[in-house]
Design a protein around this motif. Structure first.
Motif, PDB file in Angstrom:
ATOM      1  N   ARG A   1       0.823  -1.217   0.000  1.00 53.69           N
ATOM      2  CA  ARG A   1       0.000   0.000   0.000  1.00 53.69           C
ATOM      3  C   ARG A   1       0.856   1.266   0.000  1.00 53.69           C
ATOM      4  N   ALA A   2       1.993   1.210   0.695  1.00 50.39           N
ATOM      5  CA  ALA A   2       2.852   2.399   0.783  1.00 50.39           C
ATOM      6  C   ALA A   2       3.297   2.881  -0.596  1.00 50.39           C
ATOM      7  N   PHE A   3       3.403   1.949  -1.556  1.00 51.88           N
ATOM      8  CA  PHE A   3       3.785   2.325  -2.920  1.00 51.88           C
ATOM      9  C   PHE A   3       2.825   3.365  -3.497  1.00 51.88           C
ATOM     10  N   PHE A   4       1.554   3.242  -3.111  1.00 51.34           N
ATOM     11  CA  PHE A   4       0.510   4.088  -3.699  1.00 51.34           C
ATOM     12  C   PHE A   4       0.186   5.318  -2.856  1.00 51.34           C
ATOM     13  N   GLU A   5       0.805   5.423  -1.679  1.00 45.12           N
ATOM     14  CA  GLU A   5       0.412   6.489  -0.744  1.00 45.12           C
ATOM     15  C   GLU A   5       1.155   7.796  -0.992  1.00 45.12           C
ATOM     16  N   VAL A   6       1.432   8.085  -2.258  1.00 44.03           N
ATOM     17  CA  VAL A   6       2.070   9.341  -2.643  1.00 44.03           C
ATOM     18  C   VAL A   6       1.249   9.935  -3.793  1.00 44.03           C
ATOM     19  N   PRO A   7       1.492  11.196  -4.151  1.00 45.26           N
ATOM     20  CA  PRO A   7       0.657  11.839  -5.174  1.00 45.26           C
ATOM     21  C   PRO A   7       0.729  11.102  -6.522  1.00 45.26           C
ATOM     22  N   PRO A   8      -0.359  11.143  -7.284  1.00 43.95           N
ATOM     23  CA  PRO A   8      -0.473  10.349  -8.504  1.00 43.95           C
ATOM     24  C   PRO A   8       0.572  10.678  -9.561  1.00 43.95           C
ATOM     25  N   GLU A   9       1.020  11.919  -9.629  1.00 40.98           N
ATOM     26  CA  GLU A   9       2.039  12.248 -10.643  1.00 40.98           C
ATOM     27  C   GLU A   9       3.372  11.595 -10.307  1.00 40.98           C
ATOM     28  N   ARG A  10       3.545  11.129  -9.052  1.00 43.59           N
ATOM     29  CA  ARG A  10       4.746  10.379  -8.688  1.00 43.59           C
ATOM     30  C   ARG A  10       4.521   8.881  -8.834  1.00 43.59           C
ATOM     31  N   VAL A  11       3.326   8.400  -8.509  1.00 44.69           N
ATOM     32  CA  VAL A  11       3.040   6.967  -8.662  1.00 44.69           C
ATOM     33  C   VAL A  11       3.016   6.573 -10.131  1.00 44.69           C
ATOM     34  N   ALA A  12       2.452   7.436 -10.974  1.00 44.38           N
ATOM     35  CA  ALA A  12       2.205   7.076 -12.377  1.00 44.38           C
ATOM     36  C   ALA A  12       3.463   6.579 -13.095  1.00 44.38           C
ATOM     37  N   PRO A  13       4.571   7.335 -13.111  1.00 41.71           N
ATOM     38  CA  PRO A  13       5.737   6.823 -13.833  1.00 41.71           C
ATOM     39  C   PRO A  13       6.319   5.569 -13.200  1.00 41.71           C
ATOM     40  N   LEU A  14       6.161   5.410 -11.876  1.00 40.73           N
ATOM     41  CA  LEU A  14       6.682   4.208 -11.216  1.00 40.73           C
ATOM     42  C   LEU A  14       5.894   2.962 -11.592  1.00 40.73           C
TER      43      LEU A  14
END
Length: 227
Positions: A25-38
């Motif tokens: 879950r921690a992978f997704f607990e940051v803003p979407p513009e940071r999750v998206a490229p990851l």
DNA sequence: CTGTGGATTTGCT
DNA sequence: GCAAATCCACAGG
């Protein structure tokens, strides 16, 4: 207790494409513009009654929550919680699947902490396993090209058999979930960044991310990063 | 290859 | 009522 010979009966395909654990879950607990490229290069897996279908994520878009300044007018969440978008306001790592144009579905992953409704739309996959079933789900011949199966946000939902009723609100981080996103060790890719597709507001925000020149990215050659 | 228009359901004003 | 984070068939170059 398994004997040595039983242990070796695992099929090579099941090993090489075996998803590890789902992303935490921690992978997704940051803003979407940071999750998206990851998320590019990660593997989306659906274990359905029709078999296991999996594809590598090659194109995504970030949609910002209404807490953002300025707010993102293209996001479904931008006017606050409604029955449709409610899962986006819950914890990160849950699937948001909605109906579009009456006949198709699109799938997103909710991001950030509870109360913040950022999300990432999955726009294209490279098919990895279950290609025969994907072709059946899409109403295409077994010989169909990979990009005909899963290049496009509604195409990938149709190929994997994802629907709003069955999949909206599923926890993608649970080891027991039929729908998961995993890291299989694919190397960090070269990322193409462009404006988002098919929207009428905030048309120039650079929130679409794709694997550069990958043949399964949606749209024309130019949209795939070819010169 | 590019561009155009129709299908069809849902959620929200 | 109406607009929608799309797809596909089909027309024309």
């Amino acid at each position: 207790m398994l004997s040595q010979s039983q242990k070796r009966k695992i099929r090579p395909e099941a090993v090489s494409s075996a998803p590890g654990r789902p992303l935490p879950r921690a992978f997704f607990e940051v803003p979407p513009e940071r999750v998206a490229p990851l998320l590019l290069g990660k593997v989306l897996t659906h274990n359905s009654s029709l078999g296991r279908m999996a594809g590598r994520i090659v194109e995504v878009e970030a949609y910002l929550g209404p807490h953002n300044i300025p707010p993102d007018p293209a996001a479904h969440s931008h006017r606050g919680p409604t029955p449709r978008n409610l899962v986006l306001f819950g914890p990160a790592g849950y699937a948001y699947v909605y109906t579009i144009y009456g006949r198709y579905f699109c799938m997103n992953v909710g991001c950030e902490i509870e109360g913040r409704a950022g999300c990432v739309l999955l726009r294209a996959l490279e098919p990895i396993s279950g290609l025969d079933q994907m072709a059946r789900n899409r109403g295409l011949p077994r010989s169909a090209a990979a990009r005909e199966l899963t290049a496009g946000p509604s195409r990938l939902c149709q190929a994997l058999g994802l629907t709003r009723i069955a999949h909206n609100g599923l926890d993608l981080t649970s080891a027991s979930s039929v729908l998961q996103i995993c890291d299989d060790g694919y190397p960090a890719p070269e990322v193409l960044i462009t404006p988002r597709i098919g929207i009428h507001e905030a048309v120039d925000w650079p929130l679409r991310f794709a694997l550069a020149r990958h043949h399964c990215v949606s749209g024309s050659r130019a949209m795939r990063g070819h010169s």
